[in-house]
Design a protein around this motif. Structure first.
Motif, PDB file in Angstrom:
ATOM      1  N   VAL A 102       0.856  -1.187   0.000  1.00  0.00           N
ATOM      2  CA  VAL A 102       0.000   0.000   0.000  1.00  0.00           C
ATOM      3  C   VAL A 102       0.888   1.231   0.000  1.00  0.00           C
ATOM      4  O   VAL A 102       1.668   1.439   0.925  1.00  0.00           O
ATOM      5  CB  VAL A 102      -0.932   0.014   1.233  1.00  0.00           C
ATOM      6  N   SER A 103       0.777   2.050  -1.055  1.00  0.00           N
ATOM      7  CA  SER A 103       1.589   3.271  -1.112  1.00  0.00           C
ATOM      8  C   SER A 103       0.790   4.513  -0.719  1.00  0.00           C
ATOM      9  O   SER A 103       1.378   5.537  -0.398  1.00  0.00           O
ATOM     10  CB  SER A 103       2.201   3.450  -2.503  1.00  0.00           C
ATOM     11  N   ARG A 104      -0.550   4.414  -0.735  1.00  0.00           N
ATOM     12  CA  ARG A 104      -1.393   5.530  -0.310  1.00  0.00           C
ATOM     13  C   ARG A 104      -2.754   4.982   0.109  1.00  0.00           C
ATOM     14  O   ARG A 104      -3.259   4.054  -0.498  1.00  0.00           O
ATOM     15  CB  ARG A 104      -1.574   6.528  -1.452  1.00  0.00           C
ATOM     16  N   SER A 105      -3.327   5.547   1.163  1.00  0.00           N
ATOM     17  CA  SER A 105      -4.664   5.148   1.600  1.00  0.00           C
ATOM     18  C   SER A 105      -5.424   6.376   2.090  1.00  0.00           C
ATOM     19  O   SER A 105      -4.929   7.117   2.928  1.00  0.00           O
ATOM     20  CB  SER A 105      -4.595   4.116   2.721  1.00  0.00           C
ATOM     21  N   MET A 106      -6.610   6.559   1.547  1.00  0.00           N
ATOM     22  CA  MET A 106      -7.455   7.681   1.969  1.00  0.00           C
ATOM     23  C   MET A 106      -8.227   7.347   3.246  1.00  0.00           C
ATOM     24  O   MET A 106      -8.614   8.224   3.989  1.00  0.00           O
ATOM     25  CB  MET A 106      -8.452   8.029   0.857  1.00  0.00           C
ATOM     26  N   ARG A 107      -8.464   6.054   3.509  1.00  0.00           N
ATOM     27  CA  ARG A 107      -9.283   5.635   4.640  1.00  0.00           C
ATOM     28  C   ARG A 107      -8.491   5.318   5.901  1.00  0.00           C
ATOM     29  O   ARG A 107      -8.965   5.502   7.005  1.00  0.00           O
ATOM     30  CB  ARG A 107     -10.104   4.383   4.274  1.00  0.00           C
ATOM     31  N   LEU A 111      -2.311   1.778   6.947  1.00  0.00           N
ATOM     32  CA  LEU A 111      -2.074   0.804   5.886  1.00  0.00           C
ATOM     33  C   LEU A 111      -0.872   1.174   5.017  1.00  0.00           C
ATOM     34  O   LEU A 111      -0.266   0.308   4.392  1.00  0.00           O
ATOM     35  CB  LEU A 111      -3.313   0.676   4.987  1.00  0.00           C
ATOM     36  N   VAL A 112      -0.528   2.455   4.969  1.00  0.00           N
ATOM     37  CA  VAL A 112       0.557   2.923   4.106  1.00  0.00           C
ATOM     38  C   VAL A 112       1.867   2.257   4.526  1.00  0.00           C
ATOM     39  O   VAL A 112       2.233   2.258   5.693  1.00  0.00           O
ATOM     40  CB  VAL A 112       0.679   4.455   4.143  1.00  0.00           C
ATOM     41  N   GLY A 113       2.537   1.646   3.549  1.00  0.00           N
ATOM     42  CA  GLY A 113       3.788   0.952   3.810  1.00  0.00           C
ATOM     43  C   GLY A 113       3.617  -0.503   4.198  1.00  0.00           C
ATOM     44  O   GLY A 113       4.605  -1.233   4.314  1.00  0.00           O
ATOM     45  N   ARG A 114       2.392  -0.952   4.405  1.00  0.00           N
ATOM     46  CA  ARG A 114       2.150  -2.354   4.774  1.00  0.00           C
ATOM     47  C   ARG A 114       2.241  -3.241   3.544  1.00  0.00           C
ATOM     48  O   ARG A 114       1.956  -2.826   2.428  1.00  0.00           O
ATOM     49  CB  ARG A 114       0.757  -2.530   5.404  1.00  0.00           C
ATOM     50  N   HIS A 115       2.616  -4.501   3.775  1.00  0.00           N
ATOM     51  CA  HIS A 115       2.723  -5.495   2.713  1.00  0.00           C
ATOM     52  C   HIS A 115       1.834  -6.683   3.069  1.00  0.00           C
ATOM     53  O   HIS A 115       1.811  -7.119   4.225  1.00  0.00           O
ATOM     54  CB  HIS A 115       4.170  -5.969   2.552  1.00  0.00           C
ATOM     55  N   PHE A 116       1.146  -7.200   2.074  1.00  0.00           N
ATOM     56  CA  PHE A 116       0.236  -8.320   2.255  1.00  0.00           C
ATOM     57  C   PHE A 116       0.549  -9.399   1.226  1.00  0.00           C
ATOM     58  O   PHE A 116       0.723  -9.104   0.046  1.00  0.00           O
ATOM     59  CB  PHE A 116      -1.217  -7.870   2.072  1.00  0.00           C
ATOM     60  N   ARG A 117       0.601 -10.646   1.674  1.00  0.00           N
ATOM     61  CA  ARG A 117       0.803 -11.781   0.771  1.00  0.00           C
ATOM     62  C   ARG A 117      -0.558 -12.279   0.323  1.00  0.00           C
ATOM     63  O   ARG A 117      -1.482 -12.410   1.126  1.00  0.00           O
ATOM     64  CB  ARG A 117       1.538 -12.907   1.496  1.00  0.00           C
ATOM     65  N   VAL A 118      -0.689 -12.545  -0.969  1.00  0.00           N
ATOM     66  CA  VAL A 118      -1.945 -13.082  -1.485  1.00  0.00           C
ATOM     67  C   VAL A 118      -2.051 -14.530  -1.030  1.00  0.00           C
ATOM     68  O   VAL A 118      -1.200 -15.358  -1.354  1.00  0.00           O
ATOM     69  CB  VAL A 118      -2.015 -12.970  -3.023  1.00  0.00           C
TER      70      VAL A 118
END
Length: 138
Positions: A102-107, A111-118
């Motif tokens: 996540v590079s940007r989040s309005m909500r 979350l910005v800077g977080r990484h998620f594995r599919v």
């Protein structure tokens, strides 16, 4: 009679207000070697490739898993895959073990800077959005 969903698609894609990056590690963990002196994995091989940058949304669907009652109390715990990504249909094919960052989040600024594995790609695909299940990496 064909149903025109272009207006619905624009509205839903307008709700995808996070900016996401899709990354794929082509040689996976097999490209790493254990450094026996430091105990860390040293990368050998190709770095992860960025496949896509675009709008999406990282959401918590609110799924809870219930544990057995202890006396009269019931505890609710978040499911192990408590996050989902909502992606536009224009997103390239997403595979298990790909990483969304996540590079940007309005909500949610956290979350910005977080990484998620599919973790799962076959959750749902609708006429306007694709849903994949995620696990938190960092």
């Amino acid at each position: 009679m064909a149903l025109d969903l272009s207006g619905v698609r624009r509205v839903v894609e307008g709700l995808l207000d996070d900016e996401l990056q899709l990354w794929r590690d082509s040689d996976g963990a097999s490209g790493n070697e254990l450094n026996e002196y430091t105990g860390e994995l040293d990368p050998h091989g190709q770095p992860a490739t960025q496949l896509w940058v675009g709008p999406g949304a990282i959401v918590r669907p609110g799924q809870l898993s219930f544990t057995q009652p202890l006396d009269v109390a019931v505890a609710s715990l978040p499911a192990s895959t408590a996050y989902q990504a909502l992606l536009p249909l224009s997103t390239p094919l997403v595979l298990v073990d790909d990483v969304l960052s996540v590079s940007r989040s309005m909500r949610d600024e956290q979350l910005v800077g977080r990484h998620f594995r599919v973790a799962e790609v076959a959750v749902a695909t609708y006429v306007v959005v694709r849903v994949v299940r995620l696990e938190v990496v960092s």
